[in-house]
Design a protein around this motif. Structure first.
Motif, PDB file in Angstrom:
ATOM      1  N   VAL A   1       0.791  -1.262  -0.034  1.00 29.20           N
ATOM      2  CA  VAL A   1      -0.084   0.140   0.119  1.00 29.20           C
ATOM      3  C   VAL A   1       0.908   1.322  -0.129  1.00 29.20           C
ATOM      4  O   VAL A   1       0.839   2.168  -0.803  1.00 29.20           O
ATOM      5  CB  VAL A   1      -0.863   0.020   1.135  1.00 29.20           C
ATOM      6  N   GLN A   2       1.683   1.574   0.995  1.00 26.21           N
ATOM      7  CA  GLN A   2       2.740   2.535   1.307  1.00 26.21           C
ATOM      8  C   GLN A   2       1.933   4.007   0.778  1.00 26.21           C
ATOM      9  O   GLN A   2       2.201   4.618   0.161  1.00 26.21           O
ATOM     10  CB  GLN A   2       3.748   2.480  -0.008  1.00 26.21           C
ATOM     11  N   LYS A   3       0.983   4.008   1.759  1.00 27.02           N
ATOM     12  CA  LYS A   3       0.305   5.249   1.829  1.00 27.02           C
ATOM     13  C   LYS A   3      -0.095   5.908   3.121  1.00 27.02           C
ATOM     14  O   LYS A   3      -0.020   5.143   4.197  1.00 27.02           O
ATOM     15  CB  LYS A   3      -1.457   5.211   1.041  1.00 27.02           C
ATOM     16  N   ASN A   4      -0.144   7.287   3.289  1.00 26.63           N
ATOM     17  CA  ASN A   4      -0.372   7.963   4.264  1.00 26.63           C
ATOM     18  C   ASN A   4      -1.666   7.468   5.056  1.00 26.63           C
ATOM     19  O   ASN A   4      -2.898   7.420   4.249  1.00 26.63           O
ATOM     20  CB  ASN A   4      -0.465   9.307   4.263  1.00 26.63           C
ATOM     21  N   ALA A   5      -1.766   6.924   6.195  1.00 25.38           N
ATOM     22  CA  ALA A   5      -2.966   6.439   6.776  1.00 25.38           C
ATOM     23  C   ALA A   5      -4.098   7.311   7.005  1.00 25.38           C
ATOM     24  O   ALA A   5      -5.208   6.863   6.884  1.00 25.38           O
ATOM     25  CB  ALA A   5      -2.785   5.763   8.147  1.00 25.38           C
ATOM     26  N   LEU A   6      -3.795   8.693   6.866  1.00 26.08           N
ATOM     27  CA  LEU A   6      -4.771   9.603   7.286  1.00 26.08           C
ATOM     28  C   LEU A   6      -5.090  10.426   5.973  1.00 26.08           C
ATOM     29  O   LEU A   6      -5.327  11.670   5.860  1.00 26.08           O
ATOM     30  CB  LEU A   6      -4.423  10.673   8.219  1.00 26.08           C
ATOM     31  N   GLU A   7      -4.807   9.809   4.756  1.00 27.44           N
ATOM     32  CA  GLU A   7      -5.112  10.349   3.354  1.00 27.44           C
ATOM     33  C   GLU A   7      -6.282  11.034   3.249  1.00 27.44           C
ATOM     34  O   GLU A   7      -6.190  12.344   2.778  1.00 27.44           O
ATOM     35  CB  GLU A   7      -4.800   9.502   2.407  1.00 27.44           C
ATOM     36  N   SER A   8      -7.344  10.505   3.730  1.00 30.27           N
ATOM     37  CA  SER A   8      -8.772  11.373   3.491  1.00 30.27           C
ATOM     38  C   SER A   8      -8.686  12.476   4.295  1.00 30.27           C
ATOM     39  O   SER A   8      -9.318  13.313   4.092  1.00 30.27           O
ATOM     40  CB  SER A   8      -9.901  10.406   3.817  1.00 30.27           C
ATOM     41  N   ASN A   9      -8.231  12.340   5.600  1.00 30.45           N
ATOM     42  CA  ASN A   9      -8.169  13.594   6.488  1.00 30.45           C
ATOM     43  C   ASN A   9      -7.079  14.791   5.838  1.00 30.45           C
ATOM     44  O   ASN A   9      -7.611  15.971   5.692  1.00 30.45           O
ATOM     45  CB  ASN A   9      -7.717  13.423   7.807  1.00 30.45           C
TER      46      ASN A   9
ATOM     47  N   ASP B   1     -11.316  16.750  13.786  1.00 32.11           N
ATOM     48  CA  ASP B   1     -10.605  16.375  12.313  1.00 32.11           C
ATOM     49  C   ASP B   1     -10.996  17.326  11.305  1.00 32.11           C
ATOM     50  O   ASP B   1     -11.809  18.337  11.588  1.00 32.11           O
ATOM     51  CB  ASP B   1     -10.993  14.980  12.085  1.00 32.11           C
TER      52      ASP B   1
ATOM     53  N   THR C   1      -3.363  15.755  18.283  1.00 30.26           N
ATOM     54  CA  THR C   1      -2.019  15.804  17.514  1.00 30.26           C
ATOM     55  C   THR C   1      -2.112  15.011  15.913  1.00 30.26           C
ATOM     56  O   THR C   1      -1.317  15.238  15.290  1.00 30.26           O
ATOM     57  CB  THR C   1      -0.897  15.380  18.420  1.00 30.26           C
ATOM     58  N   SER C   2      -2.898  14.161  15.830  1.00 25.05           N
ATOM     59  CA  SER C   2      -2.887  13.209  14.816  1.00 25.05           C
ATOM     60  C   SER C   2      -3.522  13.931  13.492  1.00 25.05           C
ATOM     61  O   SER C   2      -3.420  13.470  12.606  1.00 25.05           O
ATOM     62  CB  SER C   2      -3.572  11.919  15.154  1.00 25.05           C
ATOM     63  N   PHE C   3      -4.539  14.861  13.829  1.00 20.56           N
ATOM     64  CA  PHE C   3      -5.282  15.363  12.733  1.00 20.56           C
ATOM     65  C   PHE C   3      -4.923  16.527  12.178  1.00 20.56           C
ATOM     66  O   PHE C   3      -5.100  17.733  12.929  1.00 20.56           O
ATOM     67  CB  PHE C   3      -6.624  15.185  13.107  1.00 20.56           C
TER      68      PHE C   3
END
Lengths: 245, 79
Positions: A19-27, A107, A138-140
């Motif tokens: 996959v190699q994608k940012n896990a928060l791509e949709s955010n 978010d 902090t994650s968003f």
């Protein structure tokens, strides 16, 4: 205590997909949309634990900016109430309350929705007061220009070491409620040392939002921070203008 | 407990990029989790297993630590 070492199990097989994608791509997609809507306004995402004085800080900063001709707008995040928005309403600036109904952070999508109702067309600066929590927000990415972490002196000097993500991701740390220092064993030098050990580039302000303080020293930090915000507003507006010529 | 939100974000990212098309079951998710990401790995696995998407019900999670603040999906195994 939930601390088992359950993560060394081997998967049960099946097809493997790289996959190699940012896990928060949709955010991130929503954060980019927000950034576009924010336009020339400089945006600060304010993080802290509950009760550190985020709203009081805004009550000090927003009128000072207003006096010098800078327009602010505020997005408030709260788990349950609109109490903070009511305080901001008293300042006579546009404000919008996001009630998360139990969710521990804002978010980008929540902010996206708020921008349909909040009047930001004249805003030079937008403050987003996140839900009081030093971990989850902090994650968003909300599309802000800068995260600001607020820490009150009553929280103890070890806070930056215990919650490193907030200090690592912020560009500014505000040490608030400094008027209480004479009553505490809290060591402001230690707070700074610990925070800088996580993020050596943190810009630090020491503030007090007490309205009836008799000693001007407590308000110097507010004045310094207001100057800092004014400078950031000017830089962002100039960059925006350059990009849109 | 924002790990539920993170798990939902990961589900969205996988779905929107077509990785779950035709997938009946997700066996494992391998993630890079930075030490400044603010993620509790135990809670994240718990969150995955409790998503309303039944394909994740028995998912195993594998975490590769690093010194950043990133949360990255490296690989998934599926049936």
């Amino acid at each position: 205590m939930l601390k088992s070492n359950r993560f060394k199990r081997v998967s049960t097989g099946g097809r493997s997909l790289t996959v190699q994608k940012n896990a928060l791509e949709s955010n991130e997609i929503n954060a980019k949309k927000n950034k576009a809507v924010f336009g020339k306004a400089f945006v600060m995402n304010i993080l802290s634990s509950p009760g550190s004085g985020k709203t009081s800080l805004l009550e000090s900063i927003v009128p000072a900016l207003k006096l010098e001709g800078f327009n602010a707008a505020v997005i408030e995040g709260d788990v349950e109430t609109d109490l903070d928005k009511k305080r901001i309403d008293n300042l006579g600036v546009p404000a919008y309350q996001i009630i998360t109904n139990g969710t521990c952070h804002l978010d980008a999508k929540m902010v996206n929705v708020s921008l349909n109702s909040l009047d930001i067309k004249n805003a030079d600066v937008i403050f987003i007061e996140n839900v009081g929590n030093l971990v989850c927000p902090t994650s968003f990415n909300l599309g802000e220009d800068m995260k600001v972490v607020v820490l009150s002196v009553t929280e103890g000097d070890d806070k930056p070491l215990k919650y490193p993500a907030a200090f690592y991701k912020s560009k500014v740390m505000i040490i608030n409620k400094t008027d209480l220092l004479p009553a505490l064993d809290s060591d402001i030098a230690k707070i700074k040392e610990n925070a800088l050990s996580i993020n050596k580039e943190l810009i630090i302000f020491e503030t007090s939002c007490r309205k009836k303080t008799t000693e001007n020293i407590y308000n110097k930090g507010i004045a310094d921070f207001v100057s800092f915000v004014k400078e950031k507003i000017r830089i962002k507006a100039a960059e925006f203008q350059k990009q849109n010529i | 407990m924002h790990e539920f939100s993170i798990a939902l974000e990961i589900l969205d990212t996988l779905e929107e990029n077509g990785y779950l098309d035709g997938v009946k079951k997700v066996n494992s998710v391998k993630l890079a989790i930075g030490k400044y990401s603010g993620i509790d790995k135990n809670y994240l696995e718990f969150a995955f297993q409790n998503l309303s998407d039944e394909r994740f019900k028995n998912v195993f999670t594998e975490f590769v630590p690093n010194d950043s603040d990133e949360i990255k999906i490296i690989e998934i195994t599926v049936d």
